[in-house]
Design a protein around this motif. Structure first.
Motif, PDB file in Angstrom:
ATOM      1  N   LEU A 166      10.810   1.423 -26.533  1.00 52.65           N
ATOM      2  CA  LEU A 166      11.257   0.799 -25.413  1.00 52.65           C
ATOM      3  C   LEU A 166      12.582  -0.102 -25.806  1.00 52.65           C
ATOM      4  O   LEU A 166      13.579   0.219 -24.937  1.00 52.65           O
ATOM      5  CB  LEU A 166      10.269  -0.461 -25.002  1.00 52.65           C
ATOM      6  CG  LEU A 166      10.882  -1.128 -23.741  1.00 52.65           C
ATOM      7  CD1 LEU A 166      10.939  -0.382 -22.556  1.00 52.65           C
ATOM      8  CD2 LEU A 166       9.798  -2.240 -23.481  1.00 52.65           C
ATOM      9  N   GLU A 167      12.835  -0.290 -27.009  1.00 53.38           N
ATOM     10  CA  GLU A 167      14.071  -1.151 -27.490  1.00 53.38           C
ATOM     11  C   GLU A 167      15.181  -0.213 -27.507  1.00 53.38           C
ATOM     12  O   GLU A 167      16.237  -0.449 -27.074  1.00 53.38           O
ATOM     13  CB  GLU A 167      13.892  -1.457 -28.872  1.00 53.38           C
ATOM     14  CG  GLU A 167      13.062  -2.639 -28.925  1.00 53.38           C
ATOM     15  CD  GLU A 167      11.531  -2.488 -28.972  1.00 53.38           C
ATOM     16  OE1 GLU A 167      11.143  -1.242 -28.803  1.00 53.38           O
ATOM     17  OE2 GLU A 167      10.811  -3.437 -28.627  1.00 53.38           O
ATOM     18  N   VAL A 168      15.064   1.175 -27.567  1.00 53.73           N
ATOM     19  CA  VAL A 168      16.064   2.148 -27.788  1.00 53.73           C
ATOM     20  C   VAL A 168      16.533   2.588 -26.335  1.00 53.73           C
ATOM     21  O   VAL A 168      17.796   2.534 -25.772  1.00 53.73           O
ATOM     22  CB  VAL A 168      15.507   3.401 -28.323  1.00 53.73           C
ATOM     23  CG1 VAL A 168      16.647   4.667 -28.090  1.00 53.73           C
ATOM     24  CG2 VAL A 168      15.399   3.210 -29.738  1.00 53.73           C
ATOM     25  N   ARG A 169      15.540   2.518 -25.138  1.00 54.55           N
ATOM     26  CA  ARG A 169      15.859   3.021 -23.922  1.00 54.55           C
ATOM     27  C   ARG A 169      15.785   1.720 -22.951  1.00 54.55           C
ATOM     28  O   ARG A 169      15.514   1.773 -21.794  1.00 54.55           O
ATOM     29  CB  ARG A 169      14.935   3.928 -23.471  1.00 54.55           C
ATOM     30  CG  ARG A 169      13.487   3.606 -23.300  1.00 54.55           C
ATOM     31  CD  ARG A 169      12.639   4.710 -23.455  1.00 54.55           C
ATOM     32  NE  ARG A 169      11.088   4.317 -23.810  1.00 54.55           N
ATOM     33  CZ  ARG A 169      10.279   3.807 -22.994  1.00 54.55           C
ATOM     34  NH1 ARG A 169      10.602   3.600 -21.862  1.00 54.55           N
ATOM     35  NH2 ARG A 169       9.036   3.519 -23.497  1.00 54.55           N
ATOM     36  N   VAL A 170      16.140   0.488 -23.418  1.00 59.06           N
ATOM     37  CA  VAL A 170      15.742  -0.700 -22.750  1.00 59.06           C
ATOM     38  C   VAL A 170      16.818  -0.767 -21.348  1.00 59.06           C
ATOM     39  O   VAL A 170      16.538  -1.089 -20.382  1.00 59.06           O
ATOM     40  CB  VAL A 170      16.004  -1.809 -23.498  1.00 59.06           C
ATOM     41  CG1 VAL A 170      17.410  -2.168 -24.020  1.00 59.06           C
ATOM     42  CG2 VAL A 170      15.314  -3.008 -23.007  1.00 59.06           C
ATOM     43  N   VAL A 171      18.082  -0.432 -21.854  1.00 61.91           N
ATOM     44  CA  VAL A 171      19.074  -0.493 -20.537  1.00 61.91           C
ATOM     45  C   VAL A 171      18.595   0.498 -19.378  1.00 61.91           C
ATOM     46  O   VAL A 171      18.441   0.205 -18.081  1.00 61.91           O
ATOM     47  CB  VAL A 171      20.308  -0.166 -21.065  1.00 61.91           C
ATOM     48  CG1 VAL A 171      21.574  -0.183 -19.769  1.00 61.91           C
ATOM     49  CG2 VAL A 171      20.874  -1.096 -22.014  1.00 61.91           C
ATOM     50  N   PRO A 172      18.331   1.809 -19.637  1.00 61.97           N
ATOM     51  CA  PRO A 172      17.992   2.654 -18.447  1.00 61.97           C
ATOM     52  C   PRO A 172      16.748   2.372 -17.764  1.00 61.97           C
ATOM     53  O   PRO A 172      16.469   2.348 -16.678  1.00 61.97           O
ATOM     54  CB  PRO A 172      17.819   3.956 -19.174  1.00 61.97           C
ATOM     55  CG  PRO A 172      18.131   4.006 -20.698  1.00 61.97           C
ATOM     56  CD  PRO A 172      18.815   2.685 -20.763  1.00 61.97           C
ATOM     57  N   THR A 173      15.831   1.660 -18.766  1.00 65.13           N
ATOM     58  CA  THR A 173      14.615   1.278 -18.201  1.00 65.13           C
ATOM     59  C   THR A 173      14.502   0.252 -17.419  1.00 65.13           C
ATOM     60  O   THR A 173      13.992   0.011 -16.283  1.00 65.13           O
ATOM     61  CB  THR A 173      13.294   0.998 -19.361  1.00 65.13           C
ATOM     62  OG1 THR A 173      13.562   2.127 -20.374  1.00 65.13           O
ATOM     63  CG2 THR A 173      11.969   1.001 -18.898  1.00 65.13           C
ATOM     64  N   TYR A 174      15.475  -0.702 -17.576  1.00 56.68           N
ATOM     65  CA  TYR A 174      15.853  -2.009 -16.949  1.00 56.68           C
ATOM     66  C   TYR A 174      16.368  -1.437 -15.699  1.00 56.68           C
ATOM     67  O   TYR A 174      15.996  -1.785 -14.559  1.00 56.68           O
ATOM     68  CB  TYR A 174      16.784  -2.788 -17.589  1.00 56.68           C
ATOM     69  CG  TYR A 174      17.070  -4.214 -16.656  1.00 56.68           C
ATOM     70  CD1 TYR A 174      16.150  -5.167 -16.697  1.00 56.68           C
ATOM     71  CD2 TYR A 174      18.180  -4.084 -16.065  1.00 56.68           C
ATOM     72  CE1 TYR A 174      16.115  -6.207 -15.927  1.00 56.68           C
ATOM     73  CE2 TYR A 174      18.404  -5.339 -15.254  1.00 56.68           C
ATOM     74  CZ  TYR A 174      17.269  -6.099 -15.123  1.00 56.68           C
ATOM     75  OH  TYR A 174      17.640  -7.373 -14.565  1.00 56.68           O
ATOM     76  N   ALA A 175      17.347  -0.536 -15.691  1.00 52.67           N
ATOM     77  CA  ALA A 175      17.892  -0.064 -14.295  1.00 52.67           C
ATOM     78  C   ALA A 175      16.859   0.409 -13.633  1.00 52.67           C
ATOM     79  O   ALA A 175      16.876   0.060 -12.216  1.00 52.67           O
ATOM     80  CB  ALA A 175      18.750   0.961 -14.961  1.00 52.67           C
ATOM     81  N   VAL A 176      15.870   1.226 -13.955  1.00 57.25           N
ATOM     82  CA  VAL A 176      14.953   1.757 -13.030  1.00 57.25           C
ATOM     83  C   VAL A 176      13.953   0.838 -12.482  1.00 57.25           C
ATOM     84  O   VAL A 176      13.613   0.583 -11.519  1.00 57.25           O
ATOM     85  CB  VAL A 176      13.985   2.784 -13.954  1.00 57.25           C
ATOM     86  CG1 VAL A 176      12.925   3.385 -12.995  1.00 57.25           C
ATOM     87  CG2 VAL A 176      14.863   4.172 -14.182  1.00 57.25           C
ATOM     88  N   ALA A 177      13.499  -0.070 -13.422  1.00 57.95           N
ATOM     89  CA  ALA A 177      12.661  -1.100 -13.086  1.00 57.95           C
ATOM     90  C   ALA A 177      13.483  -2.212 -12.020  1.00 57.95           C
ATOM     91  O   ALA A 177      12.762  -2.839 -11.098  1.00 57.95           O
ATOM     92  CB  ALA A 177      12.282  -2.142 -14.417  1.00 57.95           C
ATOM     93  N   ALA A 178      14.931  -2.275 -12.155  1.00 62.43           N
ATOM     94  CA  ALA A 178      15.367  -2.919 -11.350  1.00 62.43           C
ATOM     95  C   ALA A 178      15.624  -2.599  -9.898  1.00 62.43           C
ATOM     96  O   ALA A 178      15.676  -3.043  -8.809  1.00 62.43           O
ATOM     97  CB  ALA A 178      16.735  -3.538 -11.758  1.00 62.43           C
TER      98      ALA A 178
END
Ligand code: ATP
Ligand code: MG
Lengths: 294, 380
Positions: free
Chosen positions: A119-131
């Motif tokens: 998760l730490e590596v892909r935190v930015v895109p994951t956040y973008a999707v979650a948002a």
């Protein structure tokens, strides 16, 4: 086989003891500090003797960081992560091991690759999707000049806190290794007895992988409990705060009174649930990782 | 009860052909044993009948219905696996009753039938145990009970006895046979043990490298092996085989310089062809010095019921069974006579049996027997 000599023994024991005390030291500080008064905790040299102030400090910490909400949230989050993970991993491993589909390797590798992308590596895109859950769809559509107006986000929700943590492969491989040790005849015998694949999963695989499941439960509870970065991003509403975020609130303010005893008592409370889970499940934890009971 | 038809069945794993066109037909209630060396495709064939393996080409019909596309549970077969494949987390009762549970049989009836079935195999006192707490023989019985309780039309056994010790194997063999008499379901039993095959089978199928070599009653196969493969595979010690040329004028075959008389009619029919001649060790006789073939004994095998002498003739190992009181010892030279009516003839190229529609060459061994003529040979 390594030859054993008294000197080598003494040396290895010395290293082990050193490591043990290095590990234990901070705990002693926390335990001792949490039970002292503010004066005691700030005296130099620090006394490693526990005193009788723990309950007082603890209730002060409880109030200061609103630990009630945070503990509840963390418990819910860790429980959801654990349950989701245990269930999802079992299902994925079942599909990977017992079904032969043309795309088997694609599935296997797409699961495997998530191991390399925590998760730490892909935190930015994951956040973008979650948002904005429809973000990926939108960006594909925008290639064709289309634009849709749906907004749905997972910010400040338990789903947002847990789903990205559940979708990783660690548990899948634990199950996969275990399923692969089961003889093919077991599945064949069940098939001859008329059991379909779903039935086989519930009647055979789940009971047989009980120790694995408990081992995974232990790991995942601690993993879920200790999450810091992700909740920090996902949560802005204080009612969804988790304990790891409250740890910060427990620190004495820069110019305030240095009541480290309260801070330490609070961190002791926060440490307790994973310790309890590990203590209760450690017997299975070890068994599930090292042996396959058949 | 159901008959099984296997028509031109082939099996390939990827590009590797494993079974090359099998045609077999098993009658209802028959006990068929499939015998063959390791890797010949016995299990594959059995698993295709069970529905655990896809059929590459051809048809399998059970009870007249082609089952190629059916799930195992729809075929009405029950299978006993070599390693038993018991469910380790269930009790004996749970194992036996699992099929009924899956098919939704109510608990009371299920328990009644579990008890009944357990009694048949003598497990009534072990119903609450886990498989891990059972002996090999008991596990075997659980596996059998699990198959029996479903009242299948067809029983399939894949080397069910090969993990048991010799004594238990004999007991279980008898029990399986008894069970068959009682249930009289069509049974297909795979093994590589010829004693098992001989004692259990109504009909025996001998397979080799994905082909059926011979099908028949065990004794017929023993007495008239259809090929050199069957001849050397069935019977212990194995049939002696030697390649030679027949001489029409003298009606003999030559073996290591010695001339062995054969039936003149056979010699005539063979017309000086190259043949492989076979004789079972049990059919060789000791004879007076100067007669027959001289052979120096390499070693003597003591079997209790008799002895087997091992020697070398014309560079080939040769075995002969003699009576227990025969005075033979390693290093001795003995003279062996090979009765002409006991000889088997095989084509030198194809290894197929050469049949003679002649009196005196049909099923010869059944007639004379001065020595041991146990069907499976003396090593059973
Ligand atoms: N899943 C598989 N993939 C590829 N080849 C296979 C597979 N299963 C079996 N074979 C091959 O098919 C052949 C026949 O196998 P099979 O298991 O039927 O032999 P068998 O006669 O039962 O031997 P055994 O007495 O050792 O059990 C073997 O050469 C084996 O290597
Ligand atoms: Mg096999």
């Amino acid at each position: 086989m390594i030859q054993r000599t008294p000197y080598a023994d003494a040396f290895t024991y010395a290293i082990m003891m050193l490591g043990f005390f290095l590990l234990l030291g901070p705990f002693l500080v926390v335990i001792a500090g949490a039970s002292q008064t503010m004066q005691q905790v700030n005296t130099v040299p620090f006394s490693f003797l526990p005193q009788g102030e723990f309950m007082k400090n603890a209730s002060a910490a409880w109030a200061r960081a609103d630990l009630r909400t945070a503990m509840t949230n963390s418990l819910i989050m860790a429980a959801l992560v654990t349950a989701g993970k245990v269930a999802l991993s079992a299902c994925t491993a079942f599909a990977i091991v017992f079904f032969r589909t043309p795309l088997k390797h694609v599935f296997f590798w797409s699961v495997f690759i998530t191991l390399m992308l925590p998760l730490e590596v892909r935190v930015v895109p994951t956040y973008a999707v979650a948002a904005d859950l429809f973000q990926p769809v939108k960006s594909v559509l925008s290639l064709f000049g289309l634009d849709i107006k749906i907004e749905w986000n997972l910010l400040n929700s338990y789903a947002g806190l847990t789903l990205p943590l559940i979708a990783t492969a660690t548990g899948t491989f634990l199950y996969r290794q275990f399923f692969m040790t089961l003889p093919d005849e077991l599945a064949e015998a069940a098939r001859m007895d008329g059991s379909g694949s779903v039935r086989f999963f519930f009647d055979m695989l789940l009971p047989l992988s009980r120790t694995n499941m408990l081992a995974l439960t232990t790991i995942m509870f601690v993993y879920g409990w200790n999450q810091y970065l992700w909740p920090l991003l996902m949560v802005t509403d204080p009612s969804y705060k988790t304990v790891m975020m409250s740890l910060r609130a427990l620190l004495p303010s820069d110019n305030g009174i240095p009541d480290w005893n309260v801070t330490l008592a609070g961190s002791l409370i926060i440490m307790a649930p994973p310790v309890i889970v590990v203590a209760v499940l450690q017997r299975w934890f070890v068994r599930g990782l090292v042996s396959s009971e058949k | 009860m159901a008959d099984i038809q296997i028509r031109a069945v082939r099996k390939s794993y990827g590009k590797t052909p494993t079974l090359h066109g099998i045609d077999l037909s098993f009658a209802s209630g028959e006990f068929v044993v499939i015998l063959g060396p390791s890797g010949c495709g016995k299990s594959t064939l059995l698993r295709m009948i069970a529905g655990l393996e896809d059929i590459t080409a051809g048809d399998i019909a059970i009870d007249g219905r082609v089952v190629n596309k059916m799930e195992p549970r729809e075929r009405g077969c029950a299978m006993v696996f070599q390693n038993y494949a018991l469910y380790p987390h269930m009790t004996v009762a749970g194992n036996i009753g699992y099929a009924l549970k899956v098919s939704g049989v109510p608990k009371a009836e299920r328990e009644r039938r579990i008890a009944e079935t357990a009694k048949i195999v003598g497990l009534q006192d072990y119903l609450e145990r886990r498989p891990a707490a059972l002996s090999g023989g008991q596990r075997q019985r659980v596996a059998m009970a699990r198959a029996i309780i479903r009242e299948p039309k067809v029983f399939l056994f894949d080397e069910p006895l090969s993990n048991l010790d010799a004594k238990l194997r004999v007991t279980m063999r008898a029990e399986i046979r008894k069970l068959h008499q009682r249930l009289s379901a069509t049974s297909v039993f795979v093994t590589h043990d010829q004693v098992e095959a001989m004692t259990l089978a109504d009909r025996l199928v001998v397979m080799n490298r994905g082909h059926v070599e011979q099908v028949g009653r065990p004794l017929d196969i023993y007495h008239r092996p259809a090929s050199t493969f069957v001849a050397s595979f069935i019977g212990a010690p194995a049939m002696n085989l030697f390649k030679t040329r027949t001489e029409v004028e003298t009606a003999t075959v030559r073996l290591d310089g010695a001339a062995i008389p054969i039936d003149p009619l056979v010699a005539h029919a063979l017309q000086g062809r190259d043949v492989i001649v076979g004789i079972r060790p049990e059919q060789c006789r000791l004879t007076r010095e100067g007669h027959g073939i001289p052979a120096r004994i390499d070693f003597v095998e003591e079997l209790g019921v008799g002895r087997v002498i091992h020697c070398e003739i014309a560079g080939e190992a040769f075995a002969a069974a003699v009576a227990e009181d025969a005075e033979v010892a390693a290093g001795d030279t003995v003279w062996l006579s090979l009765p002409p009516e006991q000889l088997h003839y095989f084509d030198a190229e194809s290894g197929r049996r050469i049949e003679f529609p002649l009196p005196g060459t049909d099923i010869p061994a059944a007639r004379s027997s001065a020595s041991i003529t146990h069907p499976t040979g003396v090593l059973s």
